[in-house]
Design an enzyme around this catalytic site. Structure first.
Site, PDB file in Angstrom:
ATOM      1  CG  HIS A 179      -2.982  -4.335  -8.001  1.00  0.00           C
ATOM      2  ND1 HIS A 179      -1.771  -4.417  -8.471  1.00  0.00           N
ATOM      3  CD2 HIS A 179      -3.912  -4.425  -8.968  1.00  0.00           C
ATOM      4  CE1 HIS A 179      -2.175  -4.478  -9.772  1.00  0.00           C
ATOM      5  NE2 HIS A 179      -3.229  -4.531 -10.169  1.00  0.00           N
ATOM      6  CG  HIS A 210       6.561  -9.684  -8.524  1.00  0.00           C
ATOM      7  ND1 HIS A 210       5.966 -10.354  -9.660  1.00  0.00           N
ATOM      8  CD2 HIS A 210       6.056  -8.515  -8.650  1.00  0.00           C
ATOM      9  CE1 HIS A 210       5.092  -9.614 -10.223  1.00  0.00           C
ATOM     10  NE2 HIS A 210       5.155  -8.206  -9.605  1.00  0.00           N
ATOM     11  CG  ASP A 244       5.173  -1.296  -5.601  1.00  0.00           C
ATOM     12  OD1 ASP A 244       4.909  -0.282  -6.116  1.00  0.00           O
ATOM     13  OD2 ASP A 244       4.717  -2.301  -5.511  1.00  0.00           O
TER      14      ASP A 244
HETATM   15  N1  CMC Z   1       9.360 -10.617   3.179  1.00  0.00           N
HETATM   16  C1  CMC Z   1       9.651 -11.590   3.796  1.00  0.00           C
HETATM   17  N2  CMC Z   1       9.176 -12.924   3.535  1.00  0.00           N
HETATM   18  C2  CMC Z   1       8.701 -13.127   2.245  1.00  0.00           C
HETATM   19  C3  CMC Z   1       8.189 -11.690   1.558  1.00  0.00           C
HETATM   20  C4  CMC Z   1       8.578 -10.416   1.928  1.00  0.00           C
HETATM   21  N3  CMC Z   1       8.302  -9.416   1.242  1.00  0.00           N
HETATM   22  N4  CMC Z   1       7.516 -12.319   0.521  1.00  0.00           N
HETATM   23  C5  CMC Z   1       7.577 -13.411   0.295  1.00  0.00           C
HETATM   24  N5  CMC Z   1       8.017 -13.960   1.542  1.00  0.00           N
HETATM   25  C6  CMC Z   1       8.324 -15.249   2.130  1.00  0.00           C
HETATM   26  C7  CMC Z   1       6.938 -16.057   2.815  1.00  0.00           C
HETATM   27  O1  CMC Z   1       6.861 -15.695   3.971  1.00  0.00           O
HETATM   28  C8  CMC Z   1       7.034 -17.498   2.288  1.00  0.00           C
HETATM   29  O2  CMC Z   1       8.099 -17.934   3.153  1.00  0.00           O
HETATM   30  P1  CMC Z   1       7.905 -19.456   3.577  1.00  0.00           P
HETATM   31  O3  CMC Z   1       8.104 -20.176   2.375  1.00  0.00           O
HETATM   32  O4  CMC Z   1       8.614 -19.704   4.611  1.00  0.00           O
HETATM   33  O5  CMC Z   1       6.554 -19.448   4.118  1.00  0.00           O
HETATM   34  C9  CMC Z   1       7.954 -17.357   0.864  1.00  0.00           C
HETATM   35  O6  CMC Z   1       8.686 -15.988   0.684  1.00  0.00           O
HETATM   36  C10 CMC Z   1       6.850 -17.282  -0.363  1.00  0.00           C
HETATM   37  O7  CMC Z   1       5.997 -16.103  -0.130  1.00  0.00           O
HETATM   38  P2  CMC Z   1       4.414 -16.038  -1.050  1.00  0.00           P
HETATM   39  O8  CMC Z   1       3.723 -15.375  -0.004  1.00  0.00           O
HETATM   40  O9  CMC Z   1       4.261 -17.496  -1.067  1.00  0.00           O
HETATM   41  O10 CMC Z   1       4.530 -15.695  -2.255  1.00  0.00           O
HETATM   42  P3  CMC Z   1       3.880 -14.966  -3.186  1.00  0.00           P
HETATM   43  O11 CMC Z   1       4.361 -15.233  -4.580  1.00  0.00           O
HETATM   44  O12 CMC Z   1       2.385 -15.360  -3.090  1.00  0.00           O
HETATM   45  O13 CMC Z   1       3.544 -13.480  -2.730  1.00  0.00           O
HETATM   46  C11 CMC Z   1       4.206 -11.086  -2.739  1.00  0.00           C
HETATM   47  C12 CMC Z   1       4.222 -12.473  -3.388  1.00  0.00           C
HETATM   48  C13 CMC Z   1       4.483  -9.890  -3.705  1.00  0.00           C
HETATM   49  C14 CMC Z   1       2.469 -10.901  -2.082  1.00  0.00           C
HETATM   50  C15 CMC Z   1       5.010 -11.266  -1.347  1.00  0.00           C
HETATM   51  O14 CMC Z   1       6.270 -11.229  -2.017  1.00  0.00           O
HETATM   52  C16 CMC Z   1       4.775  -9.970  -0.674  1.00  0.00           C
HETATM   53  O15 CMC Z   1       3.799  -9.811   0.272  1.00  0.00           O
HETATM   54  N6  CMC Z   1       5.789  -8.957  -0.939  1.00  0.00           N
HETATM   55  C17 CMC Z   1       5.579  -7.730   0.016  1.00  0.00           C
HETATM   56  C18 CMC Z   1       4.482  -6.718  -0.571  1.00  0.00           C
HETATM   57  C19 CMC Z   1       5.169  -6.081  -1.760  1.00  0.00           C
HETATM   58  O16 CMC Z   1       6.031  -5.627  -2.163  1.00  0.00           O
HETATM   59  N7  CMC Z   1       4.130  -6.198  -2.966  1.00  0.00           N
HETATM   60  C20 CMC Z   1       4.192  -5.556  -4.238  1.00  0.00           C
HETATM   61  C21 CMC Z   1       4.420  -6.633  -5.235  1.00  0.00           C
HETATM   62  S1  CMC Z   1       4.828  -5.982  -6.743  1.00  0.00           S
HETATM   63  C22 CMC Z   1       3.740  -4.859  -7.262  1.00  0.00           C
HETATM   64  C23 CMC Z   1       2.331  -5.261  -8.011  1.00  0.00           C
HETATM   65  O17 CMC Z   1       2.667  -5.844  -9.046  1.00  0.00           O
HETATM   66  O18 CMC Z   1       1.198  -5.085  -7.868  1.00  0.00           O
END
Ligand code: CMC
Length: 389
Positions: free
Chosen positions: A228, A267, A323
């Site tokens: 987070h 996100h 971020d």
């Molecule tokens: N880099 C590479 N691949 C990614 C990334 C990334 N940053 N984010 C998602 N993916 C891929 C993931 O591997 C998946 O691919 P596939 O469908 O082939 O398996 C697909 O995109 C969907 O990912 P997900 O994990 O299901 O997406 P989510 O909505 O559950 O996750 C997230 C959202 C923010 C946790 C994720 O995008 C992430 O880990 N980003 C990097 C960490 C980050 O920047 N976090 C800050 C979030 S904003 C601050 C806040 O509001 O607190």
């Protein structure tokens, strides 16, 4: 379980009705009380935005002056809180200190238990918005072994925070106006984001009608988690790891083959450019004009450019989030990475408070109590210790 739904992490559950923040993740829209984040970032101030979030409308001049006076009037902390702060280990993480000291405020203000009384709520709101930068700066100075700096209420909210953080002499601290304004805008951008993990924690804890210091401490605790409040620190580590623009293609290749993520991208709600990221990128250039250009910025810009042209990221709707650039700005301003989630907490406090008030006033809300799907052992008889195999 009849009509009960199974929804881990509440991805498909609306836990409340709210009038505070609107997000359209597909279009990349964020509004507080109807006002687009872009307009607030450009034209408002953090304290005015805090008023808007909590009271629902923008203040007139007189109301803003009274609000600002009231918050400044509450920036000091009780002397005993300093002793409490002193008890933390010399290398304690500032966010851990913040969680503990915000919670401790509940013992200094037992009147805060009157959660259903509007006048009491108003007082706690002023105290919390006033004191959180003081606690944040104290946590930083404690970790360095520096004496605490008293609030200087002639300065703006952000300017006073910078003074309490970085003042090193008896002389009055003169904040750099560009950095002061940038920090104020960063606080605005973090001020609310509907039902994220920490806000959900605040609402859930508040539903027991506990005092707001305990509830906001729960919000800080949620923000302490790397998923987070810690992503901007991870972006800095990633950029340092890449090391130079020449290494970006190899890094992108490793991300695409599943060896880690592009931090600061993607996100849960935004499937488009996070509107806050666009504003933050502009601020980064303004701040670096003052502080000198950080070579990591060049890596970030090139990384963003390449990712936004790559089918892997475009196809998955992965765009820069809040971020991606914020850590670079904080670092340029002189904040250590440990302080990044603390800065987030200062900005988010008005949002948490607005959500707390909405929650405790909502006649449809009751104590939060989800159910579970039980998968444990069926009924069985207790076996005395000496009869167990
Ligand atoms: N880099 C590479 N691949 C990614 C990334 C990334 N940053 N984010 C998602 N993916 C891929 C993931 O591997 C998946 O691919 P596939 O469908 O082939 O398996 C697909 O995109 C969907 O990912 P997900 O994990 O299901 O997406 P989510 O909505 O559950 O996750 C997230 C959202 C923010 C946790 C994720 O995008 C992430 O880990 N980003 C990097 C960490 C980050 O920047 N976090 C800050 C979030 S904003 C601050 C806040 O509001 O607190």
């Amino acid at each position: 379980f009849g009509l009960l739904g199974y929804d881990p992490a509440f991805l498909n559950t609306c836990s409340c009705k709210s009038q505070i923040t609107f997000i359209d993740g597909e279009k990349g829209i964020l509004r507080y009380r109807g006002y687009p984040i872009e307009q607030l970032a450009e034209k408002s101030s953090f304290l005015e935005t805090a008023y808007l979030l909590i009271k629902g409308e923008l203040p007139d001049k007189e109301r803003l002056a009274v609000w600002t006076y009231n918050i400044r009037h509450h920036t000091m902390t009780h002397a005993n809180l300093t002793k409490f702060m002193d008890g933390f280990r010399y290398d304690a993480h500032p966010m851990g200190i913040l969680v503990g000291t915000v919670g401790a405020l509940s013992t200094f203000y037992p009147d805060a238990k009157q959660v259903s009384e509007e006048e009491s709520r108003k007082l706690q709101v002023r105290r919390l918005i006033g004191k959180i930068p003081t606690l944040a700066a104290m946590s930083f100075r404690h970790s360095l072994g520096f004496p605490y700096v008293l609030p200087d209420n002639d300065l703006s909210y952000a300017g006073n925070f910078l003074s309490m953080m970085f003042r090193m002499t008896e002389q009055k601290y003169e904040p750099n106006p560009v950095l002061e304004k940038a920090l104020d805008v960063l606080f605005i951008l973090h001020a609310d984001h509907e039902q994220n993990c920490s806000t959900n924690a605040v609402r859930s804890v508040s539903s027991s009608m506990v005092d707001p210091y305990s509830a906001i401490a729960a919000g800080c605790a949620a923000l302490y988690g790397p998923l987070h409040g810690g992503a901007n620190e991870a972006v800095i580590r990633m950029l340092e790891g890449i090391g130079s623009v020449d290494n970006i293609p190899a890094f992108i290749k490793s991300v695409k083959s599943g060896e880690g993520r592009l931090m600061g991208f993607g996100h849960r709600v935004y499937k488009n450019y996070d509107p806050r990221a666009r504003i933050i990128k502009k601020i980064a250039f303004e701040v670096f004009e003052e502080t000198g250009r950080n070579p990591l910025l060049d890596i970030a810009i090139e990384l963003e450019r390449i990712a936004l042209e790559d089918d892997y990221f475009v196809g998955r709707k992965l765009y820069p989030n809040v971020d991606f650039y914020s850590g670079l700005i904080y670092q340029a301003m002189g904040f250590p990475t440990d302080m990044f989630p603390v800065l987030f907490a200062i900005g988010r406090t008005p949002g948490w408070l607005a959500q707390w008030i909405e929650h405790v006033k909502d006649p449809e809300q009751r104590i939060a109590r989800p159910r579970q799907i039980f998968l444990g052992a069926p009924s069985r008889d207790y076996v005395p210790l000496d009869e167990r195999p």
